[in-house]
Write an enzyme that holds these catalytic residues in place. Structure first.
Site, PDB file in Angstrom:
ATOM      1  N   TYR A  12      37.100   6.975  26.289  1.00 56.94           N
ATOM      2  CA  TYR A  12      37.715   5.694  26.682  1.00 56.94           C
ATOM      3  C   TYR A  12      36.651   4.630  26.865  1.00 56.94           C
ATOM      4  O   TYR A  12      35.479   4.936  27.106  1.00 56.94           O
ATOM      5  CB  TYR A  12      38.570   5.858  27.947  1.00 56.94           C
ATOM      6  CG  TYR A  12      37.796   6.112  29.214  1.00 56.94           C
ATOM      7  CD1 TYR A  12      37.137   7.312  29.410  1.00 56.94           C
ATOM      8  CD2 TYR A  12      37.731   5.153  30.232  1.00 56.94           C
ATOM      9  CE1 TYR A  12      36.432   7.562  30.589  1.00 56.94           C
ATOM     10  CE2 TYR A  12      37.040   5.399  31.396  1.00 56.94           C
ATOM     11  CZ  TYR A  12      36.392   6.595  31.565  1.00 56.94           C
ATOM     12  OH  TYR A  12      35.695   6.846  32.726  1.00 56.94           O
ATOM     13  N   ASP A  41      41.323   6.848  24.016  1.00 65.02           N
ATOM     14  CA  ASP A  41      42.379   6.521  24.962  1.00 65.02           C
ATOM     15  C   ASP A  41      42.597   5.011  24.882  1.00 65.02           C
ATOM     16  O   ASP A  41      42.020   4.251  25.657  1.00 65.02           O
ATOM     17  CB  ASP A  41      41.936   6.956  26.367  1.00 65.02           C
ATOM     18  CG  ASP A  41      43.000   6.684  27.415  1.00 65.02           C
ATOM     19  OD1 ASP A  41      44.002   6.022  27.100  1.00 65.02           O
ATOM     20  OD2 ASP A  41      42.804   7.133  28.561  1.00 65.02           O
ATOM     21  N   ARG A  83      44.001  14.974  24.126  1.00 59.91           N
ATOM     22  CA  ARG A  83      43.784  16.352  23.656  1.00 59.91           C
ATOM     23  C   ARG A  83      44.979  16.831  22.832  1.00 59.91           C
ATOM     24  O   ARG A  83      44.813  17.502  21.819  1.00 59.91           O
ATOM     25  CB  ARG A  83      43.530  17.290  24.842  1.00 59.91           C
ATOM     26  CG  ARG A  83      42.221  16.963  25.560  1.00 59.91           C
ATOM     27  CD  ARG A  83      41.817  18.056  26.549  1.00 59.91           C
ATOM     28  NE  ARG A  83      40.632  17.616  27.292  1.00 59.91           N
ATOM     29  CZ  ARG A  83      40.661  17.065  28.500  1.00 59.91           C
ATOM     30  NH1 ARG A  83      41.810  16.930  29.147  1.00 59.91           N
ATOM     31  NH2 ARG A  83      39.540  16.663  29.083  1.00 59.91           N
ATOM     32  N   ASP A 111      31.012  13.298  28.190  1.00 60.15           N
ATOM     33  CA  ASP A 111      29.890  13.147  29.125  1.00 60.15           C
ATOM     34  C   ASP A 111      29.178  14.457  29.455  1.00 60.15           C
ATOM     35  O   ASP A 111      28.186  14.452  30.181  1.00 60.15           O
ATOM     36  CB  ASP A 111      30.373  12.476  30.418  1.00 60.15           C
ATOM     37  CG  ASP A 111      31.511  13.232  31.085  1.00 60.15           C
ATOM     38  OD1 ASP A 111      32.161  14.059  30.414  1.00 60.15           O
ATOM     39  OD2 ASP A 111      31.751  12.985  32.278  1.00 60.15           O
ATOM     40  N   GLU A 197      43.634  23.535  32.373  1.00 59.93           N
ATOM     41  CA  GLU A 197      43.068  24.636  31.588  1.00 59.93           C
ATOM     42  C   GLU A 197      43.959  25.868  31.703  1.00 59.93           C
ATOM     43  O   GLU A 197      44.300  26.502  30.698  1.00 59.93           O
ATOM     44  CB  GLU A 197      41.649  24.958  32.074  1.00 59.93           C
ATOM     45  CG  GLU A 197      40.633  23.834  31.862  1.00 59.93           C
ATOM     46  CD  GLU A 197      40.592  22.809  32.975  1.00 59.93           C
ATOM     47  OE1 GLU A 197      41.493  22.828  33.857  1.00 59.93           O
ATOM     48  OE2 GLU A 197      39.655  21.983  32.979  1.00 59.93           O
ATOM     49  N   THR A 225      27.994  17.656  33.253  1.00 55.80           N
ATOM     50  CA  THR A 225      27.286  16.497  33.786  1.00 55.80           C
ATOM     51  C   THR A 225      28.238  15.310  33.870  1.00 55.80           C
ATOM     52  O   THR A 225      29.210  15.210  33.109  1.00 55.80           O
ATOM     53  CB  THR A 225      26.095  16.132  32.871  1.00 55.80           C
ATOM     54  OG1 THR A 225      26.516  16.210  31.506  1.00 55.80           O
ATOM     55  CG2 THR A 225      24.939  17.084  33.088  1.00 55.80           C
TER      56      THR A 225
HETATM   57  N1  UDP Z   1      38.905  10.159  29.567  1.00 56.31           N
HETATM   58  C1  UDP Z   1      39.851   9.410  28.879  1.00 56.31           C
HETATM   59  N2  UDP Z   1      40.595   8.476  29.568  1.00 56.31           N
HETATM   60  C2  UDP Z   1      40.433   8.259  30.914  1.00 56.31           C
HETATM   61  C3  UDP Z   1      39.476   9.021  31.602  1.00 56.31           C
HETATM   62  C4  UDP Z   1      38.740   9.976  30.910  1.00 56.31           C
HETATM   63  O1  UDP Z   1      40.005   9.584  27.676  1.00 56.31           O
HETATM   64  O2  UDP Z   1      41.124   7.402  31.465  1.00 56.31           O
HETATM   65  C5  UDP Z   1      38.104  11.160  28.833  1.00 56.31           C
HETATM   66  C6  UDP Z   1      36.596  11.066  29.096  1.00 56.31           C
HETATM   67  O3  UDP Z   1      35.981  10.195  28.160  1.00 56.31           O
HETATM   68  C7  UDP Z   1      36.156  12.516  28.953  1.00 56.31           C
HETATM   69  C8  UDP Z   1      37.382  13.298  29.413  1.00 56.31           C
HETATM   70  O4  UDP Z   1      38.488  12.422  29.305  1.00 56.31           O
HETATM   71  O5  UDP Z   1      35.865  12.841  27.602  1.00 56.31           O
HETATM   72  C9  UDP Z   1      37.276  13.786  30.855  1.00 56.31           C
HETATM   73  O6  UDP Z   1      37.081  12.685  31.705  1.00 56.31           O
HETATM   74  P1  UDP Z   1      35.944  12.655  32.819  1.00 56.31           P
HETATM   75  O7  UDP Z   1      34.649  13.046  32.194  1.00 56.31           O
HETATM   76  O8  UDP Z   1      36.002  11.354  33.530  1.00 56.31           O
HETATM   77  O9  UDP Z   1      36.469  13.822  33.787  1.00 56.31           O
HETATM   78  P2  UDP Z   1      35.672  14.790  34.769  1.00 56.31           P
HETATM   79  O10 UDP Z   1      34.221  14.772  34.412  1.00 56.31           O
HETATM   80  O11 UDP Z   1      35.930  14.227  36.114  1.00 56.31           O
HETATM   81  O12 UDP Z   1      36.298  16.127  34.552  1.00 56.31           O
HETATM   82 MN    MN Z   2      33.246  14.493  32.690  1.00 53.87          MN
END
Ligand code: UDP
Ligand code: MN
Length: 247
Positions: A12, A41, A83, A111, A197, A225
């Site tokens: 996103y 997104d 997904r 990330d 999951e 991370t």
């Molecule tokens: N993501 C998204 N839309 C959102 C928030 C997150 O597409 O509004 C994506 C983000 O880029 C990442 C995945 O969903 O690839 C998981 O998000 P995030 O890393 O923020 O989650 P966490 O690390 O808290 O599990």
């Molecule tokens: Mn993450």
């Protein structure tokens, strides 16, 4: 032939997006037969990601689907729709390809940090494989507990009652399993935080069936991370720079 690895990455728009995607592409480019399914997104494909994909130097499918606003709230699971869009694309692409090419799917958030060894491990997935994930669940790592080559439980600091106490980055699924369970998707309705999951894996496998990777789940090859929020306190209110620069 070497099975193709399909990596579904929800992403996103935010200040660090291009940096995250750059880091991810630098990893993926070193993996043979990897097909990147990047799902924005967003209501439309962005110019930034479109340009990025064109120069990424690896096979890439660029999709988009917006998260409905009512689901953009703290405490709700993220990237469910993205997904599922990746899964739908994968199923559609292979429905007319008899017999399906060997393939392995995994969910690669933009990330996280991925070692190259992780891809060697997941490439041999027969049905569903699992491995430890570092820096998650309030611990240094979370991992499946393995006895005699079988998963018998979970080492985790958070909601140990989850049927599959594993992060999104901790498993891979063979294409065959994805195609033979056409209804398996991530659910919004009835889904509790942190249960994405488990809700998904329940639909396609059992704990007994899981294939432990990474030396019987004793090695961390992927890290959950998270990138610090950027300080933009000194951004000017109006455009001051002489060029309109993409960051
Ligand atoms: N993501 C998204 N839309 C959102 C928030 C997150 O597409 O509004 C994506 C983000 O880029 C990442 C995945 O969903 O690839 C998981 O998000 P995030 O890393 O923020 O989650 P966490 O690390 O808290 O599990
Ligand atoms: Mn993450």
């Amino acid at each position: 032939a070497l099975p193709t690895i399909y990596a579904i990455t929800p992403t996103y728009s935010r200040p660090v997006q291009k940096a995250e995607l750059t880091r991810l592409a630098n990893t993926f480019r070193q993996v043979s037969r990897l097909h990147w399914i990047l799902v924005e997104d967003a209501a439309a494909r962005s110019e930034l990601v479109t340009r990025f994909v064109a120069g990424a130097g690896l096979p890439c499918t660029h999709l988009h689907v917006p998260t409905p606003r009512r689901y953009k709230r703290p405490g709700l699971p993220r990237a469910t729709e993205q997904r599922n869009a990746g899964l739908a694309w994968l199923r559609q692409r292979h429905q007319h390809l008899p017999p399906p090419q060997p393939g392995v799917l995994f969910f690669a958030d933009d990330d996280n940090t991925y070692s190259l060894e992780l891809f060697q491990e997941m490439r041999t997935t027969r049905k569903v494989s699992v491995w430890p994930v570092g820096l998650v669940g309030g611990r240094r790592c979370e991992r499946p507990v393995v006895e005699n080559g079988k998963v018998v439980g979970w080492y985790t600091g958070w909601r140990a009652d989850r049927p599959f106490a594993i992060d999104m980055a901790g498993f891979a699924v063979s294409l065959q399993v994805i195609l033979s369970h056409p209804k398996a998707v991530f659910k919004r309705r009835g889904s509790q935080p942190g249960m994405q999951e488990s809700d998904f894996l329940k639909q396609i496998t059992t704990v007994e069936e899981l294939e432990p990777k990474a030396n019987n789940c004793t090695k961390v090859l992927v890290w959950h991370t998270r990138t610090e929020k950027v300080n933009l306190a000194n951004e000017p209110k109006y455009h001051l720079d002489t060029v309109n620069i993409e960051v």
